[in-house]
Design an enzyme around this catalytic site. Structure first.
Site, PDB file in Angstrom:
ATOM      1  N   ASN A   1       9.554  48.603  23.516  1.00  0.00           N
ATOM      2  CA  ASN A   1      10.945  48.785  23.940  1.00  0.00           C
ATOM      3  C   ASN A   1      10.928  49.090  25.433  1.00  0.00           C
ATOM      4  O   ASN A   1      10.559  50.187  25.838  1.00  0.00           O
ATOM      5  CB  ASN A   1      11.565  49.949  23.145  1.00  0.00           C
ATOM      6  CG  ASN A   1      12.965  50.290  23.620  1.00  0.00           C
ATOM      7  OD1 ASN A   1      13.553  49.576  24.440  1.00  0.00           O
ATOM      8  ND2 ASN A   1      13.510  51.386  23.106  1.00  0.00           N
TER       9      ASN A   1
ATOM     10  N   LYS B   1      13.367  49.426  27.390  1.00  0.00           N
ATOM     11  CA  LYS B   1      14.534  50.215  27.824  1.00  0.00           C
ATOM     12  C   LYS B   1      15.126  49.601  29.106  1.00  0.00           C
ATOM     13  O   LYS B   1      15.092  48.389  29.247  1.00  0.00           O
ATOM     14  CB  LYS B   1      14.152  51.700  27.986  1.00  0.00           C
ATOM     15  CG  LYS B   1      13.477  52.233  26.709  1.00  0.00           C
ATOM     16  CD  LYS B   1      13.303  53.718  26.679  1.00  0.00           C
ATOM     17  CE  LYS B   1      12.608  54.113  25.378  1.00  0.00           C
ATOM     18  NZ  LYS B   1      12.487  55.556  25.212  1.00  0.00           N
TER      19      LYS B   1
ATOM     20  N   HIS C   1      18.866  53.391  18.314  1.00  0.00           N
ATOM     21  CA  HIS C   1      17.909  54.200  19.075  1.00  0.00           C
ATOM     22  C   HIS C   1      18.576  55.532  19.437  1.00  0.00           C
ATOM     23  O   HIS C   1      19.782  55.565  19.714  1.00  0.00           O
ATOM     24  CB  HIS C   1      17.476  53.442  20.337  1.00  0.00           C
ATOM     25  CG  HIS C   1      16.301  54.077  20.999  1.00  0.00           C
ATOM     26  ND1 HIS C   1      16.420  55.207  21.784  1.00  0.00           N
ATOM     27  CD2 HIS C   1      14.984  53.774  20.959  1.00  0.00           C
ATOM     28  CE1 HIS C   1      15.211  55.557  22.210  1.00  0.00           C
ATOM     29  NE2 HIS C   1      14.322  54.700  21.727  1.00  0.00           N
TER      30      HIS C   1
ATOM     31  N   GLU D   1      18.627  57.162  22.063  1.00  0.00           N
ATOM     32  CA  GLU D   1      19.311  57.147  23.362  1.00  0.00           C
ATOM     33  C   GLU D   1      20.701  56.535  23.233  1.00  0.00           C
ATOM     34  O   GLU D   1      21.633  56.942  23.918  1.00  0.00           O
ATOM     35  CB  GLU D   1      18.454  56.378  24.393  1.00  0.00           C
ATOM     36  CG  GLU D   1      17.224  57.190  24.782  1.00  0.00           C
ATOM     37  CD  GLU D   1      16.005  56.363  25.142  1.00  0.00           C
ATOM     38  OE1 GLU D   1      16.133  55.160  25.412  1.00  0.00           O
ATOM     39  OE2 GLU D   1      14.896  56.935  25.133  1.00  0.00           O
TER      40      GLU D   1
ATOM     41  N   GLU E   1      11.460  57.785  14.938  1.00  0.00           N
ATOM     42  CA  GLU E   1      11.249  58.255  16.304  1.00  0.00           C
ATOM     43  C   GLU E   1      11.796  59.675  16.442  1.00  0.00           C
ATOM     44  O   GLU E   1      13.001  59.848  16.705  1.00  0.00           O
ATOM     45  CB  GLU E   1      11.973  57.342  17.300  1.00  0.00           C
ATOM     46  CG  GLU E   1      11.495  55.914  17.274  1.00  0.00           C
ATOM     47  CD  GLU E   1      11.700  55.218  18.630  1.00  0.00           C
ATOM     48  OE1 GLU E   1      10.740  54.602  19.099  1.00  0.00           O
ATOM     49  OE2 GLU E   1      12.791  55.325  19.205  1.00  0.00           O
TER      50      GLU E   1
ATOM     51  N   GLY F   1       9.441  59.943  25.225  1.00  0.00           N
ATOM     52  CA  GLY F   1       9.338  60.078  26.670  1.00  0.00           C
ATOM     53  C   GLY F   1       8.897  61.458  27.131  1.00  0.00           C
ATOM     54  O   GLY F   1       9.024  61.796  28.309  1.00  0.00           O
TER      55      GLY F   1
ATOM     56  N   SER G   1       6.111  58.702  22.422  1.00  0.00           N
ATOM     57  CA  SER G   1       4.877  58.976  23.165  1.00  0.00           C
ATOM     58  C   SER G   1       3.631  58.404  22.492  1.00  0.00           C
ATOM     59  O   SER G   1       2.553  58.996  22.546  1.00  0.00           O
ATOM     60  CB  SER G   1       4.725  60.478  23.433  1.00  0.00           C
ATOM     61  OG  SER G   1       5.825  60.945  24.194  1.00  0.00           O
TER      62      SER G   1
HETATM   63  P1  13P Z   1       8.137  56.511  24.626  1.00  0.00           P
HETATM   64  O1  13P Z   1       7.004  55.707  24.029  1.00  0.00           O
HETATM   65  O2  13P Z   1       8.312  56.304  26.094  1.00  0.00           O
HETATM   66  O3  13P Z   1       8.053  57.951  24.213  1.00  0.00           O
HETATM   67  O4  13P Z   1       9.480  55.933  23.970  1.00  0.00           O
HETATM   68  C1  13P Z   1       9.523  55.728  22.609  1.00  0.00           C
HETATM   69  C2  13P Z   1      10.751  54.989  22.295  1.00  0.00           C
HETATM   70  O5  13P Z   1      11.846  55.499  22.465  1.00  0.00           O
HETATM   71  C3  13P Z   1      10.624  53.632  21.793  1.00  0.00           C
HETATM   72  O6  13P Z   1      11.830  53.133  21.341  1.00  0.00           O
END
Ligand code: 13P
Length: 247
Positions: free
Chosen positions: A3, A5, A92, A94, A164, A170, A210
């Site tokens: 992803n 982002k 997601h 976010e 997740e 992150g 992560s």
């Molecule tokens: P990170 O791997 O940067 O923690 O993000 C995970 C994520 O949100 C994948 O959709």
């Protein structure tokens, strides 16, 4: 699945896609491994063009819950299908947090995607206080119940789930393999109760948060962890390739 982002310019995306494709073509990946990248929507057509006939699949990061019409700034499932997108991330954290996506809208988005033969990667996961207060299973169970379990079994069988935990996204703070396994086994049991043991066995459940080149192998070695949804580490070709080789 990577992803990306809201990262990378067109030129950077082009270069990263080229490196990933060249390497998975020359390495060869086992039949059982699916590799997906989910770039910003502006680069989807670039990605589907470059990956045509290769072992890389392309996913979007979001889709509209509506069919078409006056929804400025949105993308419809039919549009994604028309540029050969195979997957789409849904719900997601976010998007739930910053764009106020609700379980109801996610349930509609899943229906739109399935109507156009796009595989939803449905995200679920708890916030840190919810884990600390031992509510994490209730939270995830509600997200699945409200966003996904409206589907009949035949449609449900096309969906990929990504667990997740929000506190791991992150932050560099990965769920331990045991924490991931506990939740994945719980999700599989929920599917077994809602649908069938066959649906539970065949559902692919990815871990995200992560996950990186160093910890992927251990996470993926857990019984109920079928792969990963990778954020930051999917932007570095060599790290993403190492993760793919760990699958
Ligand atoms: P990170 O791997 O940067 O923690 O993000 C995970 C994520 O949100 C994948 O959709």
């Amino acid at each position: 699945a990577g992803n990306w982002k809201m990262n990378l310019t067109f030129q950077e995306a082009d270069e990263l896609l080229g490196t990933i494709i060249d390497n998975i073509e020359s390495d060869g990946i086992p039949e059982s491994v699916d590799v997906v990248v989910c770039p910003p929507s502006l680069y989807l057509e670039l990605a589907t063009d470059l990956s045509e006939g290769k072992s890389l699949k392309v996913g979007a990061q979001n889709v509209s819950e509506h069919e078409k019409g006056a929804y400025t700034g949105e993308l419809a499932a039919a549009m994604l299908q028309s540029v050969d997108v195979d997957y789409c991330i849904i719900g997601h954290s976010e998007r739930r947090q910053y764009f106020y996506e609700t379980d109801d809208s996610l349930a509609s988005k899943v229906l739109q995607l399935l109507k156009y033969d796009i595989t939803p990667i449905f995200c679920c996961g708890e916030l840190l206080p919810e884990r600390e207060e031992n509510k994490y299973m209730d939270v995830v169970s509600k997200q699945l119940e409200n966003g996904l379990f409206h589907l009949p079994e035949k449609e449900f069988s096309k969906v990929v789930i990504a667990y997740e935990p929000v506190w791991a996204i992150g932050t560099g703070k990965t769920a331990s393999p045991e924490q991931a396994q506990e939740m994945h086994a719980f999700i599989r049991a929920l599917i077994g109760r809602k649908y069938s043991s066959d649906a539970a066995t065949h559902c692919r459940i990815l871990y995200g948060g992560s996950c990186n080149a160093k910890n992927a192998r251990e996470l993926f070695s857990m019984n109920d962890v079928d792969g990963g949804l990778i954020g930051g580490a999917s932007l570095q070709a060599q790290d993403f390739l190492t993760i793919i080789r760990s699958a």
